[in-house]
Design a protein around this motif. Structure first.
Motif, PDB file in Angstrom:
ATOM      1  N   SER A   1       0.826  -1.208   0.000  1.00 42.94           N
ATOM      2  CA  SER A   1       0.000   0.000   0.000  1.00 42.94           C
ATOM      3  C   SER A   1       0.862   1.259   0.000  1.00 42.94           C
ATOM      4  N   LEU A   2       1.954   1.244   0.751  1.00 38.60           N
ATOM      5  CA  LEU A   2       2.867   2.388   0.734  1.00 38.60           C
ATOM      6  C   LEU A   2       3.410   2.622  -0.671  1.00 38.60           C
ATOM      7  N   LEU A   3       3.760   1.542  -1.352  1.00 44.33           N
ATOM      8  CA  LEU A   3       4.273   1.675  -2.714  1.00 44.33           C
ATOM      9  C   LEU A   3       3.199   2.225  -3.649  1.00 44.33           C
ATOM     10  N   ASP A   4       1.962   1.796  -3.466  1.00 42.68           N
ATOM     11  CA  ASP A   4       0.874   2.287  -4.308  1.00 42.68           C
ATOM     12  C   ASP A   4       0.622   3.778  -4.096  1.00 42.68           C
ATOM     13  N   HIS A   5       0.877   4.277  -2.882  1.00 44.71           N
ATOM     14  CA  HIS A   5       0.628   5.686  -2.563  1.00 44.71           C
ATOM     15  C   HIS A   5       1.917   6.504  -2.527  1.00 44.71           C
ATOM     16  N   ARG A   6       2.969   6.008  -3.157  1.00 50.29           N
ATOM     17  CA  ARG A   6       4.256   6.699  -3.080  1.00 50.29           C
ATOM     18  C   ARG A   6       4.187   8.103  -3.678  1.00 50.29           C
ATOM     19  N   VAL A   7       3.406   8.285  -4.755  1.00 45.27           N
ATOM     20  CA  VAL A   7       3.324   9.600  -5.392  1.00 45.27           C
ATOM     21  C   VAL A   7       2.685  10.605  -4.444  1.00 45.27           C
ATOM     22  N   GLY A   8       1.567  10.219  -3.821  1.00 44.71           N
ATOM     23  CA  GLY A   8       0.904  11.119  -2.884  1.00 44.71           C
ATOM     24  C   GLY A   8       1.763  11.433  -1.677  1.00 44.71           C
ATOM     25  N   LEU A   9       2.482  10.442  -1.168  1.00 47.44           N
ATOM     26  CA  LEU A   9       3.347  10.678  -0.010  1.00 47.44           C
ATOM     27  C   LEU A   9       4.481  11.634  -0.360  1.00 47.44           C
TER      28      LEU A   9
ATOM     29  N   SER B   1       6.013  24.098   6.323  1.00 48.68           N
ATOM     30  CA  SER B   1       5.717  25.138   7.306  1.00 48.68           C
ATOM     31  C   SER B   1       5.194  24.587   8.627  1.00 48.68           C
ATOM     32  N   SER B   2       4.903  23.293   8.687  1.00 49.20           N
ATOM     33  CA  SER B   2       4.371  22.720   9.923  1.00 49.20           C
ATOM     34  C   SER B   2       5.485  22.468  10.928  1.00 49.20           C
ATOM     35  N   ARG B   3       5.099  22.336  12.180  1.00 50.77           N
ATOM     36  CA  ARG B   3       6.073  22.070  13.234  1.00 50.77           C
ATOM     37  C   ARG B   3       6.610  20.642  13.156  1.00 50.77           C
ATOM     38  N   PHE B   4       5.833  19.744  12.550  1.00 52.89           N
ATOM     39  CA  PHE B   4       6.280  18.356  12.462  1.00 52.89           C
ATOM     40  C   PHE B   4       7.530  18.216  11.607  1.00 52.89           C
ATOM     41  N   SER B   5       7.664  19.074  10.603  1.00 49.08           N
ATOM     42  CA  SER B   5       8.832  18.979   9.724  1.00 49.08           C
ATOM     43  C   SER B   5      10.116  19.371  10.429  1.00 49.08           C
ATOM     44  N   LYS B   6      10.006  20.046  11.580  1.00 52.85           N
ATOM     45  CA  LYS B   6      11.203  20.455  12.326  1.00 52.85           C
ATOM     46  C   LYS B   6      11.675  19.378  13.296  1.00 52.85           C
ATOM     47  N   LEU B   7      10.835  18.373  13.532  1.00 52.86           N
ATOM     48  CA  LEU B   7      11.219  17.298  14.442  1.00 52.86           C
ATOM     49  C   LEU B   7      12.261  16.397  13.788  1.00 52.86           C
ATOM     50  N   ASP B   8      13.134  15.822  14.600  1.00 47.60           N
ATOM     51  CA  ASP B   8      14.135  14.894  14.064  1.00 47.60           C
ATOM     52  C   ASP B   8      13.461  13.684  13.423  1.00 47.60           C
ATOM     53  N   GLU B   9      12.399  13.193  14.064  1.00 47.61           N
ATOM     54  CA  GLU B   9      11.682  12.046  13.509  1.00 47.61           C
ATOM     55  C   GLU B   9      11.014  12.411  12.191  1.00 47.61           C
ATOM     56  N   GLY B  10      10.475  13.630  12.117  1.00 42.78           N
ATOM     57  CA  GLY B  10       9.863  14.077  10.873  1.00 42.78           C
ATOM     58  C   GLY B  10      10.872  14.193   9.747  1.00 42.78           C
ATOM     59  N   LYS B  11      12.061  14.660  10.065  1.00 43.72           N
ATOM     60  CA  LYS B  11      13.111  14.756   9.046  1.00 43.72           C
ATOM     61  C   LYS B  11      13.523  13.371   8.560  1.00 43.72           C
ATOM     62  N   ASP B  12      13.589  12.411   9.481  1.00 46.44           N
ATOM     63  CA  ASP B  12      13.948  11.044   9.082  1.00 46.44           C
ATOM     64  C   ASP B  12      12.897  10.456   8.143  1.00 46.44           C
ATOM     65  N   VAL B  13      11.623  10.645   8.479  1.00 46.29           N
ATOM     66  CA  VAL B  13      10.549  10.119   7.634  1.00 46.29           C
ATOM     67  C   VAL B  13      10.563  10.805   6.272  1.00 46.29           C
ATOM     68  N   GLU B  14      10.788  12.101   6.261  1.00 41.80           N
ATOM     69  CA  GLU B  14      10.854  12.826   4.988  1.00 41.80           C
ATOM     70  C   GLU B  14      11.985  12.298   4.116  1.00 41.80           C
ATOM     71  N   ASN B  15      13.139  12.047   4.713  1.00 45.75           N
ATOM     72  CA  ASN B  15      14.272  11.521   3.941  1.00 45.75           C
ATOM     73  C   ASN B  15      13.966  10.138   3.371  1.00 45.75           C
ATOM     74  N   ILE B  16      13.254   9.321   4.154  1.00 46.71           N
ATOM     75  CA  ILE B  16      12.901   7.979   3.666  1.00 46.71           C
ATOM     76  C   ILE B  16      11.974   8.076   2.461  1.00 46.71           C
ATOM     77  N   ILE B  17      10.950   8.916   2.564  1.00 42.10           N
ATOM     78  CA  ILE B  17       9.950   9.008   1.501  1.00 42.10           C
ATOM     79  C   ILE B  17      10.532   9.622   0.233  1.00 42.10           C
ATOM     80  N   LEU B  18      11.443  10.551   0.373  1.00 40.57           N
ATOM     81  CA  LEU B  18      12.027  11.201  -0.801  1.00 40.57           C
ATOM     82  C   LEU B  18      13.231  10.448  -1.355  1.00 40.57           C
ATOM     83  N   ASP B  19      13.566   9.322  -0.741  1.00 41.15           N
ATOM     84  CA  ASP B  19      14.702   8.525  -1.190  1.00 41.15           C
ATOM     85  C   ASP B  19      14.237   7.519  -2.249  1.00 41.15           C
ATOM     86  N   SER B  20      14.680   7.694  -3.477  1.00 42.77           N
ATOM     87  CA  SER B  20      14.253   6.810  -4.563  1.00 42.77           C
ATOM     88  C   SER B  20      14.727   5.377  -4.354  1.00 42.77           C
TER      89      SER B  20
END
Length: 436
Positions: A83-91, A102-121
């Protein structure tokens, strides 16, 4: 011991349990374990933050969930990864959007880790690799536990074709499919080469009477072993081993339409000894998972999240859930398009994908919102004692305060979406060197 005491009895392992054990061993492979751990990190982060979950479902996944329950906990992990793979474009779009930045979640260390995972091809290529390797086995498990037909006549052929599908998915590259074949063979040799499975494959008319049917020596030995064990009379054994059904036009035309056992009852009247054995074998189920699953409601209710329920409350919950399943079974007999209530009842299947190991402290923006909501309740109580004019002014002031706290879920900028889509087009899902 039971087979030794009762010579006409076969004991067979539960096929669903064996395949689930395969999936658990797949999860121990380095490549698979890495993908699952990163996938769980994504879902835990999103599902434990209401604002982020609402943003995702409203603007980026069309209201669909990332979590996708299946038959067992292991199968649920792989279907959720799919399911994650199917929704990769939306994520990817969500974690590149202005609201996320602009959200506060993007400033969290955990949020940065998740962002790096999702944007990693490379992460998505690894997930695609896992999907190609696991999906055929998961499909067999889902078929075994469906109510469409008995699984005994089909399990041997389904597992054989699943192995071939994994090989084809990796373009016959042994470095990629061998680790998965090794796990399958460890269970296949000891469990699925059981005489009953082999005989069921031989006696299944949809396979046996096809022009391309290949009679493997192991299949013949399995059939002979079943004839010896299931037929005590020596003369009938010899007769059954020599009998074949005459291939009439009607028998050939209905070999795939009728249930295998029903086919033998209709067209096996000229070989009664073999017909009797065939009906007994083909009428069996090779999985006890459905029975165990229906009678383990207490185990499903008494999980880590519910282990503090009072005894009376727990008994009432089990009573309600059990009756919901009975009602669902009656309703599904009338209509096969109804969604399964059982999926809703099995939240423990996705426990590892939603529950964080440690309780997260209240985030700053959530804490502000919580405090403002408490003040809002006080304001509402005061408004009841004021006249209409003062009440309207106080309400407008309250709305202004909450508007500054709650981030609106507006429609995303089309230009931003196009940029995210362009980035996703750069993903190349052709397998790189994915060997362990």
């Amino acid at each position: 011991m039971l087979e030794e005491r009762r010579r006409n009895l076969f004991w067979t392992p539960c096929a669903a349990y064996c395949i689930d054990q395969m999936l658990e061993e797949f999860m121990k492979l380095n490549r698979v374990r890495d993908c699952i751990e990163k996938g769980q990190k994504i879902t835990k982060f999103i599902y434990n933050r209401i604002w982020l979950l609402n943003l995702m479902k409203k603007e980026f996944t069309g209201g669909e969930e990332l979590l996708r329950p299946s038959v067992t906990r292991s199968a649920s992990s792989f279907t959720t990864l799919q399911s994650l793979l199917d929704h990769r474009v939306g994520l990817r779009r969500m974690f590149q959007s202005k609201k996320w930045v602009s959200s506060r979640f993007s400033k969290l260390d955990e949020g940065k880790d998740v962002e790096n995972i999702i944007l990693d091809s490379s992460f998505w290529r690894k997930v695609q690799f896992v999907r190609r390797s696991i999906d055929p086995i998961v499909e067999v498990l889902q078929k075994i536990n469906s109510d469409e037909s008995l699984s005994m006549p089909f399990i041997y052929n389904d597992m054989y074709r699943a192995k071939l599908a994994i090989k084809i998915n990796h373009n016959d590259d042994a470095r990629k499919y061998e680790p998965f074949w090794s796990v399958i063979d460890n269970h296949w040799s000891s469990l699925f080469h059981h005489p009953l499975y082999l005989a069921a494959y031989f006696l299944n008319p949809s396979y046996r009477y096809r022009p391309d049917f290949i009679l493997h020596p192991d299949v013949v030995r399995g059939l002979n072993a079943c004839i010896v064990r299931l037929e005590s009379d020596s003369a009938r054994r010899i007769s059954a081993s020599m009998q074949l059904i005459s291939e009439t036009d009607l028998a050939i035309s209905t070999r795939s339409e009728l249930d295998p056992a029903a086919w033998w009852q209709q067209h096996g009247i000229n070989c009664l000894e073999l017909q009797r054995i065939a009906v007994r074998i083909l009428s069996q189920s090779c999985s006890s998972f459905g029975c165990e699953h229906n009678w383990s409601i207490h185990d499903q209710m008494y999980v880590q999240r519910h282990n503090r329920l009072a005894q009376k409350r727990l008994s009432e919950t089990i009573y309600v859930h059990y009756n919901l399943r009975l009602r669902e079974r009656q309703m599904r007999r009338r209509s096969s398009n109804l969604p399964s209530l059982d999926i809703v009842l099995q939240e423990d299947l996705l426990y590892d994908w939603t529950v964080e190991t440690e309780k997260q402290p209240l985030q700053e923006d959530e804490e502000i919102l919580y405090n403002e909501m408490e003040h809002g309740d006080a304001y509402e109580n005061d408004l009841q004692e004021l006249d209409d004019g003062n009440a309207d002014s106080r309400k407008r002031a309250l709305e202004m305060v909450l508007a500054d706290v709650v981030e609106p879920l507006d429609v995303e900028d089309p230009a931003q979406d196009d940029a995210a889509s362009g980035d996703d087009q750069d993903l190349n899902f052709i397998d790189d060197d994915m060997t362990e």
